[in-house]
Design an enzyme around this catalytic site. Structure first.
Site, PDB file in Angstrom:
ATOM      1  N   GLU A  95      26.948  25.040   3.288  1.00  0.00           N
ATOM      2  CA  GLU A  95      28.122  25.869   2.997  1.00  0.00           C
ATOM      3  C   GLU A  95      27.825  26.845   1.854  1.00  0.00           C
ATOM      4  OE1 GLU A  95      30.730  26.917   3.978  1.00  0.00           O
ATOM      5  OE2 GLU A  95      32.126  25.481   4.790  1.00  0.00           O
ATOM      6  N   ASP A  96      28.577  27.915   1.812  1.00  0.00           N
ATOM      7  CA  ASP A  96      28.490  28.783   0.646  1.00  0.00           C
ATOM      8  C   ASP A  96      29.368  28.241  -0.477  1.00  0.00           C
ATOM      9  OD1 ASP A  96      30.770  29.337   2.106  1.00  0.00           O
ATOM     10  OD2 ASP A  96      30.574  31.509   2.026  1.00  0.00           O
ATOM     11  N   ASP A  99      35.636  24.329  -1.727  1.00  0.00           N
ATOM     12  CA  ASP A  99      36.816  24.651  -2.525  1.00  0.00           C
ATOM     13  C   ASP A  99      37.830  23.512  -2.411  1.00  0.00           C
ATOM     14  OD1 ASP A  99      38.752  26.009  -3.950  1.00  0.00           O
ATOM     15  OD2 ASP A  99      38.908  27.698  -2.613  1.00  0.00           O
ATOM     16  N   PHE A 149      38.253  33.619  -8.100  1.00  0.00           N
ATOM     17  CA  PHE A 149      37.965  33.967  -6.711  1.00  0.00           C
ATOM     18  C   PHE A 149      36.660  34.745  -6.728  1.00  0.00           C
ATOM     19  CE2 PHE A 149      38.022  36.164  -2.703  1.00  0.00           C
ATOM     20  CZ  PHE A 149      38.529  35.203  -1.843  1.00  0.00           C
ATOM     21  N   ARG A 162      30.411  40.587   1.370  1.00  0.00           N
ATOM     22  CA  ARG A 162      29.458  39.516   1.700  1.00  0.00           C
ATOM     23  C   ARG A 162      28.021  39.920   1.368  1.00  0.00           C
ATOM     24  NH1 ARG A 162      32.087  35.619   4.920  1.00  0.00           N
ATOM     25  NH2 ARG A 162      33.637  36.436   6.353  1.00  0.00           N
TER      26      ARG A 162
HETATM   27  C1  PRP Z   1      35.199  29.620   3.285  1.00  0.00           C
HETATM   28  C2  PRP Z   1      33.876  28.981   2.950  1.00  0.00           C
HETATM   29  C3  PRP Z   1      34.057  27.565   3.413  1.00  0.00           C
HETATM   30  C4  PRP Z   1      35.528  27.321   3.177  1.00  0.00           C
HETATM   31  C5  PRP Z   1      35.675  26.523   1.909  1.00  0.00           C
HETATM   32  O1  PRP Z   1      35.170  29.965   4.636  1.00  0.00           O
HETATM   33  O2  PRP Z   1      32.806  29.608   3.606  1.00  0.00           O
HETATM   34  O3  PRP Z   1      33.766  27.408   4.782  1.00  0.00           O
HETATM   35  O4  PRP Z   1      36.150  28.601   3.035  1.00  0.00           O
HETATM   36  O5  PRP Z   1      37.019  26.334   1.596  1.00  0.00           O
HETATM   37  P1  PRP Z   1      37.740  24.922   1.556  1.00  0.00           P
HETATM   38  O6  PRP Z   1      36.843  23.962   0.818  1.00  0.00           O
HETATM   39  O7  PRP Z   1      39.012  25.230   0.804  1.00  0.00           O
HETATM   40  O8  PRP Z   1      38.005  24.469   2.966  1.00  0.00           O
HETATM   41  P2  PRP Z   1      36.220  30.951   5.334  1.00  0.00           P
HETATM   42  O9  PRP Z   1      37.230  30.132   6.069  1.00  0.00           O
HETATM   43  O10 PRP Z   1      36.725  31.935   4.333  1.00  0.00           O
HETATM   44  O11 PRP Z   1      35.309  31.674   6.431  1.00  0.00           O
HETATM   45  P3  PRP Z   1      34.000  32.586   6.229  1.00  0.00           P
HETATM   46  O12 PRP Z   1      32.852  31.679   5.870  1.00  0.00           O
HETATM   47  O13 PRP Z   1      33.817  33.221   7.572  1.00  0.00           O
HETATM   48  O14 PRP Z   1      34.291  33.587   5.142  1.00  0.00           O
END
Ligand code: PRP
Length: 177
Positions: A95-96, A99, A149, A162
């Site tokens: 994951e990136d 949260d 953020f 990104r």
């Molecule tokens: C972001 C991120 C994780 C998730 C983390 O994805 O890449 O997958 O949110 O958040 P959490 O711990 O609160 O669940 P996003 O849904 O924004 O999609 P993306 O990777 O396409 O930007």
């Protein structure tokens, strides 16, 4: 926008995690499950930071929880699922950012059902202050102390930013809820 993590600092953490994974999985096969879209940048760097003593394969899942907002919606939607048969294999979710943890928890449950030999969690950024479920990454680049953020290195705001090489704090006045 204030820079929080430089390209060099990110590269150092990626190299460190790659070396750690190389030690932990020497002689084994590891399936990296990359969570699109954000983690693709980190995953591409991480995969190349893992030694050839570990046999790597890569697959993707696409989920979405944020839409265009800055707060998690609390529901995770699967947009694409895994193609690889992971049963009996060593798997690492990449994951990136971790949260609220809701995305990781859903993905963890989804992958566990497929009975991998092992399942570990790797994230470049961990933001524990927003956590809604109990989950801790096994491999982590940076832990954020505040509730900023952040954007860049895969992380977006409404699909923008990104492609930035460093990671920045998005100013609150730029956030629209
Ligand atoms: C972001 C991120 C994780 C998730 C983390 O994805 O890449 O997958 O949110 O958040 P959490 O711990 O609160 O669940 P996003 O849904 O924004 O999609 P993306 O990777 O396409 O930007």
């Amino acid at each position: 926008m204030e820079q929080l993590y430089s390209q060099q600092a990110i590269a150092r953490q990626t190299a460190r995690i790659g070396a750690q994974i190389s030690r932990d999985y020497t002689g084994q096969h590891l399936v990296l499950v990359v969570v699109l879209k954000g983690a693709m940048f980190f995953a591409a760097d991480l995969a190349r930071a893992i030694s050839s003593d570990v046999e790597i394969s890569i697959d993707f899942v696409r989920v979405s929880s944020y839409a265009n907002a800055t707060q998690s919606s609390g529901t995770v939607t699967f947009k694409t699922r895994l193609e690889t048969d992971i049963s009996g294999k060593h798997v690492m979710l990449v994951e990136d950012i971790l949260d609220t943890g809701l995305t990781m928890r859903e993905l963890h449950n989804y992958l566990e059902k497929q009975q991998p030999a092992s399942l570990k969690l790797c994230t470049m950024f961990d933001k524990p202050c927003n956590r809604a479920v109990e989950i801790t990454p096994d491999y982590c680049g940076f832990t954020l102390t505040g509730n900023d953020f952040i954007i860049g290195y895969g992380l977006d705001y409404a699909e923008r930013y990104r492609n930035l090489n460093a990671v920045y704090r998005l100013d609150p006045e730029q956030l629209q809820h």
